[in-house]
Enzyme design. Structure first.
Site, short mmCIF file in Angstrom:
data_model
loop_
_atom_site.label_atom_id
_atom_site.label_comp_id
_atom_site.label_asym_id
_atom_site.label_seq_id
_atom_site.Cartn_x
_atom_site.Cartn_y
_atom_site.Cartn_z
N CYS B 414 26.21 -11.62 -49.77
CA CYS B 414 25.85 -12.54 -48.71
C CYS B 414 24.48 -13.18 -48.88
O CYS B 414 24.31 -14.37 -48.66
CB CYS B 414 25.96 -11.86 -47.36
SG CYS B 414 24.99 -10.35 -47.24
N HIS B 458 24.46 -8.64 -42.64
CA HIS B 458 25.00 -9.84 -43.25
C HIS B 458 23.98 -10.96 -43.14
O HIS B 458 23.07 -10.90 -42.28
CB HIS B 458 26.29 -10.24 -42.50
CG HIS B 458 27.12 -11.25 -43.22
ND1 HIS B 458 27.48 -11.14 -44.53
CD2 HIS B 458 27.67 -12.41 -42.78
CE1 HIS B 458 28.21 -12.18 -44.88
NE2 HIS B 458 28.34 -12.98 -43.82
N ASP B 474 29.32 -19.92 -43.23
CA ASP B 474 29.17 -18.64 -43.94
C ASP B 474 29.75 -18.79 -45.33
O ASP B 474 30.95 -18.67 -45.54
CB ASP B 474 29.90 -17.53 -43.17
CG ASP B 474 29.60 -16.16 -43.78
OD1 ASP B 474 28.96 -16.11 -44.86
OD2 ASP B 474 30.00 -15.15 -43.18
#
Lengths: 324, 654
Positions: B414, B458, B474
């Site tokens: 991430c 995250h 994302d």
């Protein structure tokens, strides 16, 4: 050490104060008849030094836990506090219902320690870590369920005569040593203390009279010079025939000893003071017993004997002990 | 009086458990040194008890070494960690000189304190349970210090015998004291303000920090401990793709590291966004982070008490979160921002000069090729999707880390994706920023709450779109959709051997319910809960007075109960014959013919014959056995006694 001493002094003062103020305690100062059963009105509890320190530590812990708002720590502190507090009941249960059934002590000579036997009945309860305290001597004991228990405590003596048993302190610090439940027992018991025999002195006086035993022999009493067998007797002294007839062991007294009689007369000992006379007589009694020779003791009050043996010895020493 | 070998062994155990309670947070070498001293002293006493206490020329250097070791490890003597080392060390030193019951009692007192200190580091259920168990050796030791006469056993055997007998006794003592302890715990007045400083921060714990470098989150993702737990007012939680727990917004990038700059609180009530969905209300119970930021889904509509919202609409607590902290939030999951302030736009477009030239070139090319921002975003996500792979063990990156990542290694997780995506967007002229928080959460259906673990940490991006405001993008989802749909566990399964098998997870999640309960009921109990508790009994605004009354009343009731227990008479249980006869009496009483208190067996039998004529013969036989056992012999025959008990059990009355 100084702290412990100070604490001890303070505790004793507090106990003394409590005993002055609490009627239930003061009435325990009067002698009581046996048996004595412990119950809640005569069991008292105070924390021990360790209990005080532990309590202080608990307060510190509680303060810390509250300050940090730490609930598990506070819960731990509360738990410890409850365990400690409820341990009073465990100690109390160790004493509650305990019964003092009897007190016995074989007489000893003044200056020796009486071995005081306390007979306790624990009832239907096992009791652990009990302590019986007589003056300065403390004995720890435990009792099984429904099993009468004998506890022996030494009690030093100084004077001859009848000694009133001092108050017995029965206490325990079971289960954790944090609290000390205790109770005073004041049983109405008097214990006999023989006079102390003098250490050195003249031998027992031989009597001029020659009467007793020979007289018996002359009257044809064949057993006059026979007596019970004692363990210290030599085998050759045993009168086997007579023993068989009587169905118990008897020995024949040696002629020359059996023939003479010893008389210990209090009044005859002039020139000695009262206690010295008693001490001398006590020594003579013991000496005569050692030689198995019959003897007579004459005190101002009574005349004992002639006789020999444990019972006679006791009678004589008791008479001496109880002289004014 | 000296401690005998049995008492000394028990003392060693009592001190060892106190030491063990501190093992999790003390440096290994200190624990090892203390265990060594403990073991050496124990051996010395076991082999050569006649030597007595350790001589002063050994103890004095040890005593001096203790503070030296603390300073060597921590740099000073004060604070929570140094204090705990000192306390444990003093306890071990006490062991070296313990020879008398008095020493052992002092050690137990201090061990209790040391055990409490262990709870200052860890309030979890496991530690609390351990400390409660650690009380048992202390209690057993105190009992063993009382005089006893069965000392025939060998020391080791006697120690074991003491433990065997002591554990049930001590457990009984603990359980028996529990109700009173609970009452005291519930009603002991709490302090409004601490009397002295709260403990120093715990550096050991990991959590989300206010900087982000590629690879920085890896450690966090390996940590499976709960970050926070959430209960929703609605019966069901939001779907996995909407579980974005925003924590920190990062604007500033220096080429290697993204940094969060604290922004001022937004005090005015006027919202600068428009909520497009109904608010979602929930309560979060946050584990201590030692940081000030709080977490919430998307945009919180208001700040909870003791916290504020900042310009990025994330929540900031006024004090660092030192304890388990509950707070309530309502969030909008769909929303539209009004305007982007000028300085914000500048911040959201700034890039460090001289870094990642190839990425900048790619952005410029896309800018010229595509007209719409949306198309650029699509192109970037398509690129990620086509060429990139998700892994927790990415290859190392060079100075131009984003260039290396985008054109060379093309694998990461991430942080890499959000970092490079944000860079790319800014280079293409689209305002963008990095958001760090948690994504996902395990819905515990049994407990009705969601647990979010550190491993759910995250990072993602937000880009500004005129007319919509900040939009969440994302990029990780483009590479590894399961990271978002199934959670970090599914995505990291290949790289993360520390996540156990499925059944272990299920077990852990159920265990989490118990922990959650412990946190809720015990750890978070405070003055407010206390007041609520009393409010149920009609006491509003409980003050010290009413608390003291409640404490007193509760204690008196429980202590009275305990005293009734203590005062109860012991019943003579009698032998087997007595017990069987009592049972016979009970059965006959149930059948309607109770025995009178003073009635003998013969008189009773007479009465029973008339009462149960049809069973008279059986009853007579049983009574005959009893009379023979009880009155015909002094010592009843065991076999006959058993036969009697069987006859009683099988007797049929009427």
């Amino acid at each position: 050490m100084a702290l412990a001493a100070a604490w001890r002094a303070r505790r004793l003062r507090l106990v003394a104060f409590a005993e002055r103020r609490l009627p239930a305690l003061t009435h325990l100062r009067r002698p009581e008849a046996l048996p004595i059963r412990l119950h809640q009105r005569r069991i008292y509890v105070l924390p021990t030094l360790f209990g005080g320190v532990f309590g202080a530590m608990l307060s510190v812990m509680a303060l810390g836990a509250l300050n940090y708002g730490n609930n598990p720590a506070l819960l731990l502190t509360c738990l410890l506090g409850s365990i400690a507090f409820l341990s009073v009941l465990g100690g109390y249960r160790a004493l509650d219902g305990l019964t003092l059934r009897g007190v016995h002590a074989a007489p000893v000579f003044a200056g020796d320690a009486l071995q005081v036997e306390l007979h306790f009945d624990p009832g239907n309860r096992a009791r652990e870590a009990l302590r019986a305290q007589l003056e300065d001597a403390t004995v720890a004991f435990a009792t099984a369920r429904a099993t009468p228990t004998r506890v022996v405590v030494g009690l030093p003596t100084q004077r001859r005569g009848l000694v009133a048993l001092p108050r017995v302190r029965l206490w325990t610090s079971w289960p954790y040593g944090l609290f000390r439940p205790w109770s005073w027992l004041n049983p109405q018991v008097r214990l006999l203390v023989y006079p102390r025999p003098e250490t050195f002195g003249p031998p027992p006086p031989e009597s001029a009279r020659d009467a007793g035993p020979r007289h018996l022999r002359e009257s044809g009493d064949e057993y006059g010079s026979l007596r019970e067998y004692r363990e210290t007797d030599a085998r050759r002294m045993i009168a086997w025939k007579a023993s068989a007839r009587l169905d118990r062991l008897v020995v024949r007294e040696p002629e020359q000893i059996a023939g003479r009689e010893l008389v210990f007369d209090f009044a005859a000992l002039e020139g000695l003071d009262h206690e010295a006379r008693i001490a001398r007589l006590a020594r003579w009694v013991l000496a005569a017993e050692e030689q198995h020779r019959p003897y007579t003791l004459a005190t101002p009050n009574e005349r004992l004997g002639p006789d020999v043996g444990t019972a006679h010895r006791h009678r004589c020493l008791e008479a001496l002990a109880l002289l004014p | 009086m000296r401690l005998d070998a049995r008492q000394f062994n028990l003392l060693a155990i009592a001190i060892l458990v106190a030491l063990a309670a501190h093992a999790p947070h003390l440096p290994l070498w200190i624990i090892a040194a203390m265990a060594f001293v403990l073991g050496a002293r124990w051996l010395q006493r076991a082999r050569r008890a006649d030597l007595g206490a350790v001589p002063i020329w050994v103890r004095l250097p040890l005593t001096l070494a203790l503070p030296a070791a603390v300073v060597a490890q921590y740099g000073n003597l004060f604070g929570r960690e140094p204090g705990s080392v000192l306390a444990v060390g003093m306890l071990v030193l006490k062991f070296t000189e313990s020879e008398k019951p008095r020493d052992a009692r002092a050690a137990v007192t201090f061990a209790c304190f040391v055990l409490m200190a262990a709870l200052l580091f860890d309030q979890s259920l496991v530690m609390s349970g351990f400390v409660a168990l650690a009380l048992l050796p202390q209690i057993i030791l105190l009992r063993a210090l009382e005089p006893r006469d069965d000392l025939a056993l060998k020391p080791a055997a006697a120690t074991l015998a003491d433990l065997r007998r002591g554990v049930p006794q001590a457990a009984f003592a603990v359980l028996g004291a529990a109700p009173l302890a609970l009452v005291a715990f519930l009603f002991l007045p709490r302090l409004g303000e601490p009397l002295w400083g709260a403990p120093s921060p715990d550096q050991g714990r990991t959590g989300i920090s206010d900087t982000m470098t590629p690879g920085g989150l890896a450690e966090l993702i390996a940590d499976d401990s709960p970050a926070f737990r959430v209960t929703f007012d609605a019966p069901a939680p939001p779907p996995p793709t909407q579980r974005y727990w925003r924590g920190l917004v990062m604007y500033h990038f220096d080429g290697t590291e993204w940094t969060h700059m604290p922004s001022p609180p937004v005090r005015d009530a006027s919202p600068r966004f428009e909520a497009l969905s109904a608010p979602l209300s929930y309560e979060i119970v946050l584990e201590p982070t030692q940081q000030r930021w709080l977490f919430a889904l998307d945009l919180p509509l208001a700040a909870p008490n003791g916290a504020y919202r900042n310009a990025e609409f994330t929540l900031v607590n006024e004090k660092p979160v030192m304890d388990v902290t509950p707070y309530r939030v309502s969030s909008a999951l769909r929303y539209r921002h009004d305007t982007l302030a000028r300085h914000e736009r500048q911040l959201a477009l700034s890039l460090p000069a001289g870094y990642n030239p190839r990425l900048r070139a790619l952005a410029a090319e896309w800018r010229s090729r595509y007209g719409e921002d949306r198309e650029i975003v699509q192109a970037a996500l398509a690129l990620y999707n086509a060429r990139f792979s998700y892994t927790l063990n990415p290859p190392p990156l060079g100075r131009d880390s984003m260039d290396d990542f985008m054109f060379e290694t093309r694998s990461g997780y991430c942080e890499h994706f959000s970092s490079s995506f944000t860079f790319l967007m800014r280079a293409a002229g689209i305002p963008a920023r990095v958001v760090v928080g948690y994504q996902g959460g395990y819905w515990n259906a049994l407990g009705g709450y969601m647990v979010v673990r550190q491993s759910d940490a995250h990072a993602w991006s937000e880009i500004w779109q005129d007319g919509q405001g900040w939009v969440r993008v994302d990029p990780t989802a483009a590479v590894s959709p399961e990271r978002v749909n199934l959670g970090s566990r599914a995505a990291n399964a290949a790289d993360a051997p520390w996540h156990g098998p499925e059944w272990l997870l299920a077990l852990r999640n159920q265990w989490d319910i118990v922990n959650q309960l412990w946190n809720k009921v015990v750890v978070q109990f405070n003055a407010l809960h206390q007041q609520n508790l009393l409010a149920q009994f009609g006491v509003d605004h409980a003050q010290w007075r009413s608390l003291a009354i409640a404490l007193g009343a509760g204690s008196i009731v429980l202590v009275t109960l305990a005293m009734l227990w203590a005062l109860r008479r012991d019943r003579d249980p009698g032998d087997a014959v007595d017990r069987a006869y009592r049972r016979l009496n009970r059965r006959l009483a149930r059948a309607g013919a109770p025995r009178d208190e003073a009635e003998g067996p013969e008189a009773y039998l007479q009465r029973l014959r008339q009462r149960f004529p049809q069973a008279a013969r059986e009853i007579e036989a049983v009574f005959a056995r009893y009379v023979a056992l009880r009155y015909a012999s002094a010592q009843p025959d065991p076999a006959a006694a058993r036969a009697f008990a069987v006859a009683v059990a099988t007797l049929r009355v009427g």
